[in-house]
Write a protein that holds these residues in place. Structure first.
Motif, mmCIF file in Angstrom:
data_model
loop_
_atom_site.group_PDB
_atom_site.id
_atom_site.type_symbol
_atom_site.label_atom_id
_atom_site.label_comp_id
_atom_site.label_asym_id
_atom_site.label_seq_id
_atom_site.Cartn_x
_atom_site.Cartn_y
_atom_site.Cartn_z
ATOM 1 N N ALA A 19 -54.243 43.064 -66.197
ATOM 2 C CA ALA A 19 -54.625 41.667 -66.298
ATOM 3 C C ALA A 19 -53.570 40.808 -65.640
ATOM 4 O O ALA A 19 -52.390 41.099 -65.718
ATOM 5 N N HIS A 20 -53.989 39.743 -64.977
ATOM 6 C CA HIS A 20 -53.066 38.896 -64.254
ATOM 7 C C HIS A 20 -52.535 37.771 -65.125
ATOM 8 O O HIS A 20 -53.276 37.066 -65.793
ATOM 9 N N ALA A 21 -51.215 37.575 -65.086
ATOM 10 C CA ALA A 21 -50.611 36.418 -65.728
ATOM 11 C C ALA A 21 -50.699 35.236 -64.768
ATOM 12 O O ALA A 21 -51.101 35.381 -63.612
ATOM 13 N N GLU A 22 -50.316 34.059 -65.256
ATOM 14 C CA GLU A 22 -50.247 32.910 -64.367
ATOM 15 C C GLU A 22 -49.181 33.185 -63.312
ATOM 16 O O GLU A 22 -48.042 33.517 -63.637
ATOM 17 N N GLU A 23 -49.553 33.041 -62.059
ATOM 18 C CA GLU A 23 -48.682 33.491 -60.972
ATOM 19 C C GLU A 23 -47.653 32.429 -60.591
ATOM 20 O O GLU A 23 -47.970 31.256 -60.410
ATOM 21 N N LEU A 24 -46.394 32.880 -60.459
ATOM 22 C CA LEU A 24 -45.325 32.038 -59.945
ATOM 23 C C LEU A 24 -45.103 32.425 -58.488
ATOM 24 O O LEU A 24 -44.712 33.559 -58.204
ATOM 25 N N ILE A 25 -45.387 31.522 -57.565
ATOM 26 C CA ILE A 25 -45.254 31.800 -56.135
ATOM 27 C C ILE A 25 -44.004 31.106 -55.614
ATOM 28 O O ILE A 25 -43.863 29.879 -55.741
ATOM 29 N N LEU A 26 -43.090 31.878 -55.045
ATOM 30 C CA LEU A 26 -41.817 31.344 -54.582
ATOM 31 C C LEU A 26 -41.706 31.454 -53.062
ATOM 32 O O LEU A 26 -41.857 32.544 -52.494
ATOM 33 N N LYS A 27 -41.442 30.334 -52.422
ATOM 34 C CA LYS A 27 -41.253 30.302 -50.975
ATOM 35 C C LYS A 27 -39.784 30.533 -50.633
ATOM 36 O O LYS A 27 -38.900 30.293 -51.468
ATOM 37 N N PRO A 28 -39.494 30.971 -49.404
ATOM 38 C CA PRO A 28 -38.090 31.177 -49.017
ATOM 39 C C PRO A 28 -37.282 29.890 -49.144
ATOM 40 O O PRO A 28 -37.742 28.809 -48.778
ATOM 41 N N ASP A 29 -36.069 30.038 -49.670
ATOM 42 C CA ASP A 29 -35.139 28.917 -49.771
ATOM 43 C C ASP A 29 -33.987 29.069 -48.779
ATOM 44 O O ASP A 29 -33.086 28.247 -48.731
ATOM 45 N N SER A 30 -34.024 30.157 -47.998
ATOM 46 C CA SER A 30 -32.991 30.403 -46.985
ATOM 47 C C SER A 30 -33.584 31.285 -45.903
ATOM 48 O O SER A 30 -34.664 31.867 -46.072
ATOM 49 N N LYS A 31 -32.886 31.405 -44.807
ATOM 50 C CA LYS A 31 -33.254 32.389 -43.792
ATOM 51 C C LYS A 31 -32.754 33.762 -44.254
ATOM 52 O O LYS A 31 -31.986 33.878 -45.204
ATOM 53 N N TRP A 32 -33.203 34.808 -43.575
ATOM 54 C CA TRP A 32 -32.652 36.123 -43.844
ATOM 55 C C TRP A 32 -31.180 36.115 -43.459
ATOM 56 O O TRP A 32 -30.814 35.699 -42.360
ATOM 57 N N VAL A 33 -30.331 36.582 -44.360
ATOM 58 C CA VAL A 33 -28.897 36.687 -44.090
ATOM 59 C C VAL A 33 -28.565 38.155 -43.887
ATOM 60 O O VAL A 33 -28.882 39.002 -44.737
ATOM 61 N N ALA A 34 -27.936 38.483 -42.753
ATOM 62 C CA ALA A 34 -27.547 39.860 -42.454
ATOM 63 C C ALA A 34 -26.121 40.098 -42.944
ATOM 64 O O ALA A 34 -25.192 39.430 -42.493
ATOM 65 N N ASP A 35 -25.975 41.012 -43.879
ATOM 66 C CA ASP A 35 -24.668 41.399 -44.393
ATOM 67 C C ASP A 35 -24.413 42.836 -43.948
ATOM 68 O O ASP A 35 -24.744 43.790 -44.654
ATOM 69 N N PHE A 36 -23.865 42.983 -42.754
ATOM 70 C CA PHE A 36 -23.692 44.305 -42.153
ATOM 71 C C PHE A 36 -22.225 44.713 -42.248
ATOM 72 O O PHE A 36 -21.356 44.156 -41.574
ATOM 73 N N GLY A 37 -21.942 45.701 -43.115
ATOM 74 C CA GLY A 37 -20.576 46.144 -43.347
ATOM 75 C C GLY A 37 -20.250 47.439 -42.639
ATOM 76 O O GLY A 37 -21.015 47.940 -41.803
ATOM 77 N N GLU A 38 -19.110 48.018 -42.995
ATOM 78 C CA GLU A 38 -18.661 49.261 -42.367
ATOM 79 C C GLU A 38 -19.436 50.469 -42.880
ATOM 80 O O GLU A 38 -19.508 51.489 -42.199
ATOM 81 N N ASP A 39 -20.009 50.366 -44.082
ATOM 82 C CA ASP A 39 -20.668 51.520 -44.686
ATOM 83 C C ASP A 39 -22.117 51.284 -45.078
ATOM 84 O O ASP A 39 -22.779 52.192 -45.554
ATOM 85 N N ASN A 40 -22.618 50.059 -44.918
ATOM 86 C CA ASN A 40 -24.006 49.804 -45.280
ATOM 87 C C ASN A 40 -24.545 48.601 -44.514
ATOM 88 O O ASN A 40 -23.783 47.828 -43.914
ATOM 89 N N CYS A 41 -25.860 48.463 -44.533
ATOM 90 C CA CYS A 41 -26.542 47.354 -43.862
ATOM 91 C C CYS A 41 -27.441 46.684 -44.894
ATOM 92 O O CYS A 41 -28.239 47.350 -45.567
ATOM 93 N N ARG A 42 -27.336 45.352 -44.983
ATOM 94 C CA ARG A 42 -28.023 44.648 -46.058
ATOM 95 C C ARG A 42 -28.640 43.354 -45.533
ATOM 96 O O ARG A 42 -28.013 42.623 -44.770
ATOM 97 N N LEU A 43 -29.890 43.087 -45.968
ATOM 98 C CA LEU A 43 -30.568 41.826 -45.707
ATOM 99 C C LEU A 43 -30.721 41.085 -47.023
ATOM 100 O O LEU A 43 -31.118 41.679 -48.032
ATOM 101 N N ILE A 44 -30.435 39.778 -47.022
ATOM 102 C CA ILE A 44 -30.482 38.988 -48.251
ATOM 103 C C ILE A 44 -31.267 37.708 -47.992
ATOM 104 O O ILE A 44 -31.084 37.046 -46.961
#
Length: 306
Positions: A19-44
């Motif tokens: 069953a569906h609850a009342e839906e909370l729809i959230l739009k982006p509040d930022s652009k994709w941020v690339a956090d690319f380190g020495e041992d991993n790659c991350r999008l935020i």
């Protein structure tokens, strides 16, 4: 994947409706941020504003057709952790059910930690060494995880939202936007990581059989003996991911680990990687001439009590 009380796993799949609850729809509040380190790659990326702000983190630790993700925010506060949550990266992928380990991401609050676009199948390995070798060939032939392959950018471009719902208690949808370009950047980052470890793009064309972990059960037992005492006393659980470079001799050349869950009370003065570097045994990956070659192996350790 190593499950501490049980062993080697691969990860899930079943579909459900609720069953569906009342839906909370959230739009982006930022652009994709690339956090690319020495041992991993991350999008935020963050979604919503003020009290509703929710964060999505997509991460890889090596080139892969899969990825790990974390969503955290007060929009998840109503979840019942003892029950399944339906998840969908839509409209491209089907929904699936998952019971999340209770987690928290600092100022963002309650967090879901998951893996990939779709559910994974959990299986326990009880096959013999010869069967393991054939399994390795079959997995590669089916294209499940060719080394240095990245995420499918075309399919990613058709992912428009990420939804979570649990009966009539909660439904949250993140409107993602620009997923194709974001995943393309992630693929480039992980390929650059692999290059820094001595792998190049031609490597995936030479690989004919992946490395096979032969003594995962024994290693899991050893890791279990080193369950952090404070965490065990307080009933704390956690997920850790590991990236292992397997040499031509079937031994681990390098092991890196990442905590997925911000678990409390986990004194990791002796990490699972310490055990793996000392005791893990693999059948090395093979090239087109059936000669052993270096390879990248990814797995997880799940600390569970009971």
């Amino acid at each position: 994947m190593l499950v501490i009380r049980a062993i080697l796993c691969l990860v899930a799949a079943f579909f459900a409706t609720s069953a569906h609850a009342e839906e909370l729809i959230l739009k982006p509040d930022s652009k994709w941020v690339a956090d690319f380190g020495e041992d991993n790659c991350r999008l935020i990326r963050t979604f919503g504003k003020s009290d509703e702000q929710t964060v999505l983190i997509i991460e890889q630790i090596a080139p892969s057709t899969d990825f790990n993700w974390t969503v955290a925010g007060t929009s998840l506060a109503r979840v019942r952790w003892s029950r399944d949550v339906e998840v969908r990266w839509g409209p491209e992928f089907q929904s699936y059910e998952k019971r999340f380990l209770k987690a928290d991401l600092g100022k963002f609050g309650p967090a879901f930690v998951g893996k990939g676009w779709e559910a994974h199948t959990v299986v326990q390995s009880k096959v013999k060494e010869k069967e393991l070798r054939e399994l390795g060939r079959a997995e590669l032939a089916s294209g499940l995880e060719p080394v240095l392959a990245g995420l499918d950018e075309h399919r990613a471009s058709r992912v428009e939202y990420l939804s979570f719902w649990q009966g009539d208690r909660m439904k949250t949808t993140l409107l993602l936007e620009d997923m194709g370009a974001a995943i393309a950047a992630l693929n480039k980052c992980t390929l650059d990581l692999a290059t820094s470890w001595g792998f190049d793009e031609s490597y995936k064309d030479r690989l004919t059989t992946k490395a096979i972990w032969l003594n995962a059960r024994d290693v899991a037992t050893e890791i279990q003996r080193n369950y952090p005492s404070r965490a065990l006393t307080r009933g704390s659980q956690a997920n850790f991911r590991m990236r292992i470079i397997v040499g031509v001799d079937g031994r681990a050349e390098r092991c890196d680990w990442i905590n997925d869950t911000s678990a409390d009370n986990f004194d990791m003065s002796r990490t699972p990687c310490d055990v793996i570097m000392k005791k893990a045994e693999f059948e090395p990956a093979l090239d087109e001439n059936d000669r052993p070659i270096r390879s990248i192996y990814q797995t997880s350790v799940l600390y569970r009590i009971g």
